[in-house]
Design a protein around this motif. Structure first.
Motif, PDB file in Angstrom:
ATOM      1  N   LEU A  92      31.914  33.267  43.205  1.00  0.00           N
ATOM      2  CA  LEU A  92      32.297  33.811  41.908  1.00  0.00           C
ATOM      3  C   LEU A  92      33.814  33.745  41.710  1.00  0.00           C
ATOM      4  CD1 LEU A  92      31.952  35.469  39.296  1.00  0.00           C
ATOM      5  CD2 LEU A  92      31.963  37.530  40.743  1.00  0.00           C
ATOM      6  N   ILE A  93      34.559  34.188  42.710  1.00  0.00           N
ATOM      7  CA  ILE A  93      36.018  34.209  42.611  1.00  0.00           C
ATOM      8  C   ILE A  93      36.563  32.798  42.421  1.00  0.00           C
ATOM      9  CG2 ILE A  93      38.140  34.682  43.899  1.00  0.00           C
ATOM     10  CD1 ILE A  93      36.542  37.043  45.214  1.00  0.00           C
ATOM     11  N   ALA A  99      39.050  28.774  38.953  1.00  0.00           N
ATOM     12  CA  ALA A  99      39.056  27.411  38.415  1.00  0.00           C
ATOM     13  C   ALA A  99      39.065  27.441  36.893  1.00  0.00           C
ATOM     14  CB  ALA A  99      37.846  26.640  38.930  1.00  0.00           C
ATOM     15  N   ALA A 100      38.279  28.345  36.293  1.00  0.00           N
ATOM     16  CA  ALA A 100      38.252  28.476  34.836  1.00  0.00           C
ATOM     17  C   ALA A 100      39.608  28.964  34.317  1.00  0.00           C
ATOM     18  CB  ALA A 100      37.138  29.437  34.423  1.00  0.00           C
ATOM     19  N   HIS A 101      40.206  29.906  35.028  1.00  0.00           N
ATOM     20  CA  HIS A 101      41.509  30.434  34.616  1.00  0.00           C
ATOM     21  C   HIS A 101      42.577  29.352  34.674  1.00  0.00           C
ATOM     22  CE1 HIS A 101      45.252  32.825  34.908  1.00  0.00           C
ATOM     23  NE2 HIS A 101      44.588  33.734  34.194  1.00  0.00           N
ATOM     24  N   THR A 128      37.243  32.668  26.987  1.00  0.00           N
ATOM     25  CA  THR A 128      36.199  33.615  27.377  1.00  0.00           C
ATOM     26  C   THR A 128      35.282  32.915  28.375  1.00  0.00           C
ATOM     27  OG1 THR A 128      34.755  32.954  25.551  1.00  0.00           O
ATOM     28  CG2 THR A 128      36.258  34.816  25.161  1.00  0.00           C
ATOM     29  N   VAL A 129      34.693  33.698  29.266  1.00  0.00           N
ATOM     30  CA  VAL A 129      33.895  33.125  30.356  1.00  0.00           C
ATOM     31  C   VAL A 129      32.548  33.824  30.425  1.00  0.00           C
ATOM     32  CG1 VAL A 129      33.758  32.695  32.838  1.00  0.00           C
ATOM     33  CG2 VAL A 129      35.974  32.576  31.678  1.00  0.00           C
ATOM     34  N   ALA A 132      42.643  22.665  40.656  1.00  0.00           N
ATOM     35  CA  ALA A 132      44.085  22.851  40.503  1.00  0.00           C
ATOM     36  C   ALA A 132      44.416  23.202  39.072  1.00  0.00           C
ATOM     37  CB  ALA A 132      44.821  21.570  40.894  1.00  0.00           C
ATOM     38  N   ALA A 133      45.549  23.891  38.851  1.00  0.00           N
ATOM     39  CA  ALA A 133      45.937  24.326  37.519  1.00  0.00           C
ATOM     40  C   ALA A 133      46.371  23.135  36.679  1.00  0.00           C
ATOM     41  CB  ALA A 133      47.096  25.320  37.633  1.00  0.00           C
ATOM     42  N   PRO A 134      46.120  23.175  35.339  1.00  0.00           N
ATOM     43  CA  PRO A 134      46.583  22.104  34.469  1.00  0.00           C
ATOM     44  C   PRO A 134      48.102  22.107  34.396  1.00  0.00           C
ATOM     45  CG  PRO A 134      45.699  23.929  33.179  1.00  0.00           C
ATOM     46  CD  PRO A 134      45.391  24.216  34.609  1.00  0.00           C
ATOM     47  N   THR A 135      48.686  20.921  34.163  1.00  0.00           N
ATOM     48  CA  THR A 135      50.145  20.823  34.168  1.00  0.00           C
ATOM     49  C   THR A 135      50.728  20.592  32.789  1.00  0.00           C
ATOM     50  OG1 THR A 135      49.937  18.462  34.640  1.00  0.00           O
ATOM     51  CG2 THR A 135      50.166  19.939  36.517  1.00  0.00           C
ATOM     52  N   SER A 136      49.880  20.520  31.744  1.00  0.00           N
ATOM     53  CA  SER A 136      50.402  20.323  30.408  1.00  0.00           C
ATOM     54  C   SER A 136      49.436  20.885  29.402  1.00  0.00           C
ATOM     55  CB  SER A 136      50.620  18.831  30.142  1.00  0.00           C
ATOM     56  OG  SER A 136      49.370  18.183  29.956  1.00  0.00           O
TER      57      SER A 136
END
Length: 457
Positions: free
Chosen positions: A54-55, A60-62, A69-70, A210-214
């Motif tokens: 779950l975490i 990943a969604a964040h 919303t999730v 990984a987080a988006p960069t743009s």
């Protein structure tokens, strides 16, 4: 506002045992998979693995869009009910994990929904792949994922992308080594990794995401995921799997913890008490025993579902335990005790004195019925076997508490061991004792515990 769907699962082969989780982030509008996450986490319980999945899915969604919303969909009723705030979180291992999950998004952005296991195949498969990788001494890699079929099934139920078929690449796939390299490269792009498998997002990014960069990151993630699916559905991934040459895995077993109900007024007197008699409730001693079992099982933190015989003594035992675990109780008629006919309420000696011929026949043959049209052990075995098959299919990979009686529990043990019917008379099964059996996908079973009463001391 953008919406994501997070599907997550976790499993443990042994509970506790080698464990892993899997999660996938889907576009809420199309059902398209955006990011997969999976990890082998070492020895842990099912519940810990589910929370870790779950975490990872939430993080990943964040990383894709912290304002979205999730909707979280899981087949763990425990996690869904606890995270929804309807059930208390009592186990000390679960509290910090639940707190971490709550911190990922702002309050009100995440909702939770329970789904049947057969609708959570994508995350379940990822969790098993992670455990398979751990078994090989590796961490999970999306290049070896076989989840694309589940992804397509998910899209069929979510609308816009249901009709979008993923084309099979034309032309020869190339040799196996080159195919494996292409699969790893394309799927690493969907994860935000560099070509050598390191995470581009740094140490703070969630596993396999990984987080988006743009500002264009969501669109990039969609494009990368589409490329990943094309590779995942191609012969290149089939070639990559051939390189691994891993033996097939039977998956996480269905583990049944079998609890005989607590004492009733008839138990100390050793009287026949089946499903055709007065259906006595627990005595004060029996209720105390049920409380002791509940405390012991709460400490272990492994039970995910509670299923009970319909008879009062079992339902009362099950409700005491389930209340302590924060679970509900499902009633299963196939777990009821034998109908002992005219022998109900009598002692063994009284039956031998009144019905000596019937008693001798009953002891000699599993097809003999108790006097007055009771149920033979053969009939009980057929009923219990059908119930076992139904429950193992419904609870594959989960740990379930079955609250039942002497004969059904002994019968499950006998069938698991391939022992003859007369073995029923050679097993001791105390009131409020615990027995455990694990059932694997190939039909085999293992006995892990028999007549454990250590929690009553």
């Amino acid at each position: 506002m953008r919406e994501f769907i997070v599907e997550a699962d976790g499993g443990s082969r042994g509970n506790p045992g080698p464990a892993g989780y899997g999660s996938v982030v889907l576009d809420g509008a199309t059902g398209e998979p955006l990011v997969e996450a999976a990890e082998y986490i070492g020895v842990a319980t099912n519940n810990v693995a589910e929370y870790r999945g779950l975490i990872a899915g939430l993080k990943a969604a964040h990383a894709l869009d912290p304002t979205a919303t999730v909707r979280v969909r899981m087949d763990s009723k425990l996690v869904v009910e606890q995270m929804s705030g309807r059930w208390k979180i009592k186990h000390p291992d679960m509290k910090p994990l639940a707190a971490e999950a709550l911190r990922v998004f702002a309050p009100g952005q995440v909702t939770y929904e329970w789904i049947p296991r057969d609708r959570n195949k994508h995350a379940d498969r990822l969790a098993n792949e992670a455990m398979d990788a751990g078994k090989r001494g590796e961490q999970w890699s999306p290049a070896a994922s076989t989840a694309d079929l589940d992804t397509r099934a998910t899209r069929q139920g979510t609308g816009a992308a249901a009709s979008a078929a993923v084309p099979e690449p034309s032309g020869p796939p190339g040799d196996a080594t080159a195919g494996a390299a292409r699969a790893r490269a394309a799927l690493a792009g969907a994860r935000g990794e560099t070509g050598d498998g390191r995470e581009a997002g740094g140490a703070g990014a969630p596993a396999a995401a990984a987080a988006p960069t743009s500002a264009n990151a969501p669109a990039s993630a969609n494009a990368a995921a589409a490329a990943a699916k094309r590779i995942a559905s191609s012969a290149d991934v089939r070639a990559a799997k051939n390189v691994a040459s891993v033996a097939p895995d039977l998956g996480t077993p269905a583990t049944f913890v079998l609890l005989r109900h607590g004492e009733t007024p008839l138990t100390p007197q050793k009287r026949f008490s089946g499903s055709g008699g007065s259906d006595p409730s627990l005595s004060d001693v029996g209720r105390h025993q049920a409380e002791r079992v509940a405390a012991a099982l709460a400490l272990r933190g492994t039970i995910q579902e509670v299923v009970s015989s319909p008879l009062a003594r079992c339902r009362e035992t099950a409700q005491i335990v389930a209340a302590r675990l924060g679970l509900g109780v499902t009633v299963e008629d196939g777990l009821r005790e034998t109908d002992f006919g005219a022998w109900e309420g009598l002692t063994f000696g009284e039956v031998r004195e009144r019905y000596p011929d019937d008693m001798n026949a009953w002891l000699a043959s599993p097809d003999a019925e108790p006097t007055g049209g009771g149920e033979s052990f053969g009939a009980v075995a057929r009923r219990v076997a059908a119930t076992r098959d139904r429950l193992t299919e419904a609870h594959r990979g989960r740990t379930v508490l079955l609250v039942s009686h002497v004969t059904p529990i002994k019968t499950l043990v006998r069938l698991a061991l391939g022992a003859p019917p007369e073995s029923l008379f050679r097993m001791e099964l105390s009131a409020a004792s615990l027995t455990a059996l694990a059932y694997y996908a190939d039909g085999n079973a293992t006995l892990r515990l028999l007549n454990d009463t250590s929690h009553l001391r």
